[in-house]
Every structure is written in structure tokens, then in C-alpha cells.
Design a protein around this motif. Structure first.
Motif, mmCIF file in Angstrom:
data_model
loop_
_atom_site.group_PDB
_atom_site.id
_atom_site.type_symbol
_atom_site.label_atom_id
_atom_site.label_comp_id
_atom_site.label_asym_id
_atom_site.label_seq_id
_atom_site.Cartn_x
_atom_site.Cartn_y
_atom_site.Cartn_z
ATOM 1 N N UNK A 83 0.842 -1.198 0.000
ATOM 2 C CA UNK A 83 0.000 0.000 0.000
ATOM 3 C C UNK A 83 0.875 1.244 0.000
ATOM 4 N N UNK A 84 2.020 1.110 0.663
ATOM 5 C CA UNK A 84 2.930 2.254 0.751
ATOM 6 C C UNK A 84 3.372 2.701 -0.652
ATOM 7 N N UNK A 85 3.692 1.716 -1.510
ATOM 8 C CA UNK A 85 4.122 2.069 -2.862
ATOM 9 C C UNK A 85 2.996 2.761 -3.625
ATOM 10 N N UNK A 86 1.783 2.214 -3.466
ATOM 11 C CA UNK A 86 0.635 2.827 -4.141
ATOM 12 C C UNK A 86 0.440 4.260 -3.655
ATOM 13 N N UNK A 87 0.543 4.405 -2.352
ATOM 14 C CA UNK A 87 0.337 5.717 -1.720
ATOM 15 C C UNK A 87 1.363 6.733 -2.229
ATOM 16 N N UNK A 88 2.636 6.311 -2.207
ATOM 17 C CA UNK A 88 3.697 7.236 -2.632
ATOM 18 C C UNK A 88 3.543 7.582 -4.115
ATOM 19 N N UNK A 89 3.177 6.560 -4.874
ATOM 20 C CA UNK A 89 2.967 6.783 -6.314
ATOM 21 C C UNK A 89 1.840 7.804 -6.545
ATOM 22 N N UNK A 90 0.781 7.700 -5.735
ATOM 23 C CA UNK A 90 -0.361 8.620 -5.888
ATOM 24 C C UNK A 90 -0.027 10.045 -5.462
ATOM 25 N N UNK A 91 0.972 10.155 -4.606
ATOM 26 C CA UNK A 91 1.334 11.487 -4.108
ATOM 27 C C UNK A 91 2.259 12.248 -5.057
ATOM 28 N N UNK A 92 2.773 11.547 -6.086
ATOM 29 C CA UNK A 92 3.648 12.219 -7.059
ATOM 30 C C UNK A 92 2.837 13.293 -7.793
ATOM 31 N N UNK A 93 3.491 14.405 -8.130
ATOM 32 C CA UNK A 93 2.749 15.453 -8.847
ATOM 33 C C UNK A 93 2.226 14.949 -10.192
ATOM 34 N N UNK A 94 1.006 15.328 -10.533
ATOM 35 C CA UNK A 94 0.451 14.954 -11.827
ATOM 36 C C UNK A 94 1.057 15.859 -12.897
ATOM 37 N N UNK A 95 0.856 15.510 -14.166
ATOM 38 C CA UNK A 95 1.407 16.326 -15.258
ATOM 39 C C UNK A 95 0.890 17.758 -15.181
ATOM 40 N N UNK A 96 -0.418 17.868 -14.880
ATOM 41 C CA UNK A 96 -1.019 19.214 -14.784
ATOM 42 C C UNK A 96 -0.335 20.001 -13.681
ATOM 43 N N UNK A 97 -0.094 19.338 -12.550
ATOM 44 C CA UNK A 97 0.559 20.033 -11.432
ATOM 45 C C UNK A 97 1.972 20.440 -11.787
ATOM 46 N N UNK A 98 2.677 19.526 -12.507
ATOM 47 C CA UNK A 98 4.043 19.862 -12.921
ATOM 48 C C UNK A 98 4.037 21.102 -13.803
ATOM 49 N N UNK A 99 3.056 21.138 -14.730
ATOM 50 C CA UNK A 99 2.958 22.308 -15.622
ATOM 51 C C UNK A 99 2.661 23.562 -14.815
ATOM 52 N N UNK A 100 1.728 23.416 -13.837
ATOM 53 C CA UNK A 100 1.385 24.563 -12.991
ATOM 54 C C UNK A 100 2.608 25.071 -12.237
ATOM 55 N N UNK A 101 3.389 24.109 -11.702
ATOM 56 C CA UNK A 101 4.583 24.495 -10.945
ATOM 57 C C UNK A 101 5.588 25.206 -11.849
ATOM 58 N N UNK A 102 5.725 24.681 -13.096
ATOM 59 C CA UNK A 102 6.649 25.324 -14.035
ATOM 60 C C UNK A 102 6.176 26.735 -14.376
#
Lengths: 258, 357
Positions: B324-343
Motif C-alpha cells: 500500500x505504501x508504494x501505491x500511496x507514494x505513487x499517488x502522491x507524485x505530482x500529476x502532469x497538470x501540477x508539474x505544468x502549474x509548478x513550471x
């Protein structure tokens, strides 16, 4: 009374008692017994006047201080301490909570006033050695003081529903002081003309008329209180309190408990 | 009368937002205990120029009756906001939710739910017994039998010996137990627990886990928020991951942890890691007189052959399963939209600095 309102009111009363709010009675008893002994020694024929004036003024002041300082925390303390979360997640409507809190505090003040009233009558018995017929008007004055407490509690609740405890205390105390001068304010409004007159009239009738509820001096002199005034004051205090509580409920209904 | 005695042995959910669930073929169709329909919350922040800050992006989620559902996310993810919205403590900016088929503002809902807030505070002038009696009164528990129910709850959370002590003398762990008792006092169908293991010692955590499992066996629905993944993995049927106010994923714990990663883990007795093992792509560590190595699945035969050649004794060999930990950490990664927003944000910041210079 709705049973949930009753349970909340009783819990508020129990909280006040266990937080030693009624300890003020000790200070009151000391003040009054000291005054009665002192007056008995130095006054000639005005013992009753002094005891009634001092006693009833102390009842009023002690009660107003309790009403303001507990009233402003009734809702805000529950939000701050988050005790409200486990109450409002039950089948309790927000208005029931506010009204229950109001009755809990006014109930505390009624019990407090009854104890103080006993003290006043004991002091009267000490200085006059007997009760007189005119002492019945002291009961009316005490009743009016309780009506004042209703209004003060309702105002404290109203202000605390949208403001900080400190500001609520300031607003409520300011209204108590202004309201105690309401008759003078109305007199001033009558002799003022133009925009100032309109403004003074508006304020004079908006602030609670605590001066009409203050008959301490009158009963201290043994003067009777008109039955019509008792009826008028009762209706006025209940209506004013109901309006302030309704305002508090309306604001609290829409409030996010962050 | 026959019509009065007749009771259906199944219920059917009429839910326009969902396709019929997998239980359609069986005799009982499970009802949705919680239906969150695009619930959204934003607060106004700032002193002079107030601007909205999104605490919860439109959230759509369904929890079935009888499920133990874990709501996972780091601190500040929006878990408590969601629970407060469901409890009616804060009001949604948009969207709605239904609990046990009823709208949130329906008073009938509240008598069927129990709630334990995060780090609960109670009226500390009351004893544990008085507090539970008070909450019993507010929840509509009948006077007859209320006292017995209170004693039963105190017993259940291990507070019988402290029932007459004022709560101001309680430790954090004891308050948490009182909190659990008040949440289940009125025998609710649905229990919301906000970080129920918070502040508890290992023994206390175990007791809470046992309690949640008991609730499940009684057929209750449990919705609990946590960031302790081992608890969620041990208890939950399904979990949802929320991060920065946004739902990142929902899944059945069994599905999320049943898959393998294409790797195997072998444990064998050895004083050092055999040289050939590293060449097979193994990541190994020595623990006492044992070696624990993880290597690609396709190297399994080669690794076993190596151990045989080196005359090393194998202790275990097992595929590495998803956690579950791997799933959780994977889900917490920034999405593409978020990456674009951050950029975009970074570019804007640079432009502002450039203008400032």
C-alpha cells in the motif's frame, strides 16, 4: 422545552457550577454582611435604604459580570476547544445548541440571584429586625435584575457568534453602560432636531433600555412599582432577548466551524 | 396480516451516479453508505484582499455499506475538511453528499452516525460516565437502558475503572478511548474516525484496530482517515488517497497489494554477499548470518544455481508483492497538470524578479 435544549442547558449549568462560578457568592456574602454590620453601627434610620441599595447593586453587578464573561465564551470556547464537534455531529440542531447554552447560563444566574436575594433579606432582617410590607418591592427589583441578565446573556451570545471574546466583552459591556443611560438618551433625542435628532432617537430605541429595569433606588425608598411597568418590562426583556438570540442563531447557522 | 409480516430479503440501490455494483447477481445488493457528489470547499484567506483558497477540489467518492474504508493522505491533504463537510460542521462551496441515502442536512442522518474528531476534546468538568450519558441523551438513546449502555461502552474501551474521574485528569490516550466510546455509544450504522490511532501507544493502537474489526463484524460501515499505512493495510477493504485537496486514487486493498513487481526476494545463510549475485542485478544486504537479496524474477534460476554452486543454504524465496505504501507514494507524485502549474509558477516568479530588477 425541547429535551435536547434542556440537556444542553443543564450541562452548561453544571459546567458553571463545577468551574466555581458560584464562588462569587462568598465575596457577595462577605460584602453584604460587612456592610450590614457597618451600617448598623454608623447609620441612623437609613440602614434599610443603604442595605437595599448596596445589596441590589451588588446583585446586579456580580450578575452582569458573570453574564458577560461566561456569555462571551459560551459558543467561542466550544469552537476553540472543539467540544462542539461531538455535539453537532449528533441529532442536535444549531439553534438548539445556542438556545440551550442561553438557558444554561440564565439558569445559573437565576440560582446565583436567588442565593444573593436570600443574603439581601437576611441583611435587611439584621438591620431592621423585622420584614415590612414594602420589602415585597425588593423582590420586584430582583426580578427586573434577572430580566437584565437575560438581555445581557443574549447580547453576549449574539456578539460572540461572530466576534472574538475580547471584542464581544467590550461590545456587551458598552451596551450595558449605554443601556443603563437609555432614558437620558431618549430625553436627549426628544430635544434634538434634524439628522442628529433622528440618529439619537434611533440609537436610544435600539440600545437595551436597562434604566427602565433599574428600580433599585425606588424600592430602597420603599416606593411601590407599578404593575404595568412589571408587565411592560417583562415583555420588553423577553422580546429583546429573543431578538438577540435569533440574531445569534442566524449567524451561527451559517458559520463554518474551522 | 401477511403484508406486514413480509420483509424483502434484499435491497436494491437506486443510485444515478453509479453503475450497478458487482453484487447484482447475489441475493443482496449493498447500499451506498456514503455518496460524495463533487463536494468542494474553499476558504477566503487574506486580511485586506480576500481570495479563495481551495481546501477540497470537487470530490466524488462512494463508500459501500459494511465497508471499512481508509481515507489516506498526508497532513493538510483535506481529510479533516472532508469529514467536517460530512458532519455538517463546515458547509460546502459546491456539491453535495448523501449519507445512508439521506441528504446531509436531514436530522435523521445524525442519529445513525458516530464521529470521533482528530485529537478530541471533551467537557473536562464531566466524568467519563457523565459525558457518555450526556451524549447518549443528545443522541436520543432511551433513558431506560442508557446507564447500562454507558457502562457497556466504558467496559468496551477499558475505562470502567476510571468512569468516575473527571476528564481533566485523563491522559491523551484515555481521552481517545472516551472518544471512541462516544462515537459508538448510540449503536450507529456508520462510524467516522478522524486519525483514531493518533496519540495512542502500541497497545492502544492494537485495541483500536480490534475495535474497528469488531465494528466490521457487526456490519457497521467505518470510514477512517489516517496517514499510518500499516493500519490502513491491515484494516481496510478499500482506500482512497487524497493529496492537496484532490482525490488521487481509490482502490481495494486486496487488489492493490496482490500484484507482484517482477522481482523476487531470496534469503539465505551466508557471511557475505556472493560476487555472482550482484552481477545478476541483485540488491543485497547482510543481516547477521543471513543475506537478503532482491533481484529480477527472470534471474531466479540463475540465482538458485549460484547458491547451489556456492553450497549456501536457502531460507526462503518469495515474489516481491506490491504494498500500500508504494501505491500511496505513487499517488502522491505530482500529476502532469501540477508539474505544468509548478513550471508556470516558477516562470512567473522569474518574470516578476526580472521586472523588479
Amino acid at each position: 422545552m425541547n429535551s435536547r435544549v434542556g440537556y444542553i442547558a443543564f450541562n452548561t449549568f453544571r459546567e458553571a457550577v463545577r468551574d466555581r462560578v458560584l464562588y462569587n457568592l462568598i465575596a457577595f456574602a462577605l460584602l453584604l454582611s460587612g456592610a450590614a454590620i457597618l451600617v448598623g453601627e454608623i447609620s441612623i434610620d437609613i440602614e434599610r435604604l443603604v442595605v437595599v441599595n448596596l445589596g441590589l447593586t451588588a446583585v446586579s453587578l456580580f450578575g452582569v459580570i458573570i453574564a458577560i464573561f461566561i456569555g462571551i465564551g459560551l459558543v467561542s470556547k466550544e469552537i476553540e476547544k472543539r467540544t462542539l464537534y461531538t455535539v453537532l455531529s449528533r441529532p442536535v440542531r444549531r439553534w438548539e445548541f445556542v438556545v440551550g447554552k442561553f438557558f444554561g447560563l440564565t439558569g445559573t444566574l437565576v440560582v446565583n440571584t436567588v442565593c444573593m436575594a436570600l443574603g439581601v433579606f437576611l441583611a435587611l432582617l439584621y438591620v431592621s429586625h423585622k420584614f415590612e410590607k414594602m420589602d415585597q418591592w425588593v423582590l420586584v427589583a430582583l426580578y427586573f435584575i434577572v430580566l437584565q441578565f437575560f438581555i445581557v446573556c443574549a447580547l453576549a451570545l449574539f456578539f460572540s457568534s461572530f466576534s472574538t471574546p475580547l471584542m464581544s466583552a467590550v461590545f456587551t459591556f458598552a451596551l450595558f453602560v449605554i443601556g443603563s443611560l437609555a432614558e437620558d438618551l431618549r430625553g436627549f433625542a426628544r430635544i434634538t432636531h434634524g439628522l442628529g435628532g433622528w440618529l439619537a432617537t434611533g440609537i436610544a430605541y435600539l440600545v437595551p433600555n436597562f434604566s427602565a429595569l433599574n428600580v433599585i433606588s425606588q424600592v430602597a425608598h420603599g416606593d411601590p412599582v407599578a404593575g404595568r411597568l412589571i408587565l411592560y418590562n417583562t415583555a420588553y426583556a423577553l422580546l429583546y432577548s429573543a431578538m438577540a438570540i435569533s440574531g445569534a442563531v442566524l449567524i451561527f447557522q451559517r458559520r463554518n466551524l474551522k | 396480516m401477511e403484508s406486514e409480516n413480509w420483509k424483502p430479503n434484499f435491497t436494491i440501490r437506486f443510485n444515478s451516479t453509479q453503475t450497478p455494483s458487482k453484487e447484482l447477481g447475489s441475493s443482496r445488493i449493498i447500499m451506498a453508505a456514503i455518496e460524495i457528489l463533487d463536494l468542494e470547499k474553499s476558504y477566503l484567506v487574506g486580511f485586506w484582499r480576500k481570495r479563495p483558497k481551495l481546501a477540497l477540489r470537487p470530490l466524488r467518492l462512494t463508500v459501500e455499506e459494511g465497508e471499512v474504508f481508509g481515507f489516506l493522505g498526508p497532513n493538510g491533504a483535506g481529510k479533516t475538511t472532508t469529514l467536517k463537510l460530512l458532519m455538517g460542521l463546515v458547509f460546502p462551496t459546491a456539491g453535495t453528499a448523501r449519507i445512508l441515502g439521506k441528504e446531509l442536512d436531514d436530522p435523521a442522518v445524525k442519529s445513525q452516525i458516530g464521529f470521533l474528531p482528530e485529537q478530541p476534546y471533551f467537557y473536562d468538568h464531566l466524568t467519563a460516565r457523565e459525558l457518555l450519558n450526556y451524549y447518549g441523551q443528545l443522541s436520543g438513546v432511551p433513558a431506560k437502558g442508557r446507564a447500562a449502555r454507558v457502562e457497556q461502552m466504558l467496559e468496551r474501551v477499558g475505562l470502567s475503572g476510571s468512569a468516575s474521574v473527571q476528564l481533566r485528569k485523563f491522559s491523551k490516550g484515555m481521552l481517545q478511548r472516551v472518544g471512541l466510546a462516544q462515537a459508538i455509544l448510540h449503536d450507529p450504522k456508520l462510524v467516522f474516525l478522524d486519525e483514531p490511532m493518533s496519540g495512542l501507544d502500541p497497545m492502544g493502537r492494537r485495541e483500536v484496530r480490534d475495535l474497528i474489526q469488531q465494528l466490521r463484524s457487526e456490519g457497521k460501515t467505518v470510514f477512517f482517515s489516517t496517514h499510518i499505512l500499516s493500519d490502513a493495510e491491515a484494516l481496510c477493504d478499500r482506500v482512497a488517497v487524497i493529496h492537496q485537496g484532490e482525490l488521487r486514487g481509490v482502490g481495494a486493498v486486496a487488489d492493490l497489494t496482490s500484484g507482484t513487481q517482477g522481482k523476487i526476494e531470496i534469503i539465505f545463510y551466508a557471511a557475505k554477499v556472493p560476487a555472482g549475485l550482484t552481477a545478476l542485478g541483485a540488491v543485497a544486504r547482510i543481516s547477521g548470518d543471513m543475506v537478503n537479496a532482491v533481484l529480477p524474477e527472470e534471474q531466479q534460476d540463475a540465482a538458485l544455481e549460484l547458491l547451489r554452486r556456492e553450497r549456501l543454504k536457502l531460507i526462503s524465496l518469495a515474489p516481491v508483492r506490491n504494498s500500500l505504501e508504494e501505491y500511496y507514494i505513487q499517488r502522491l507524485q505530482p500529476t502532469d497538470v501540477e508539474k505544468e502549474d509548478e513550471e508556470d509558477e516558477a516562470r512567473n516568479e522569474e518574470n516578476r524578479k526580472g521586472v523588479g530588477v
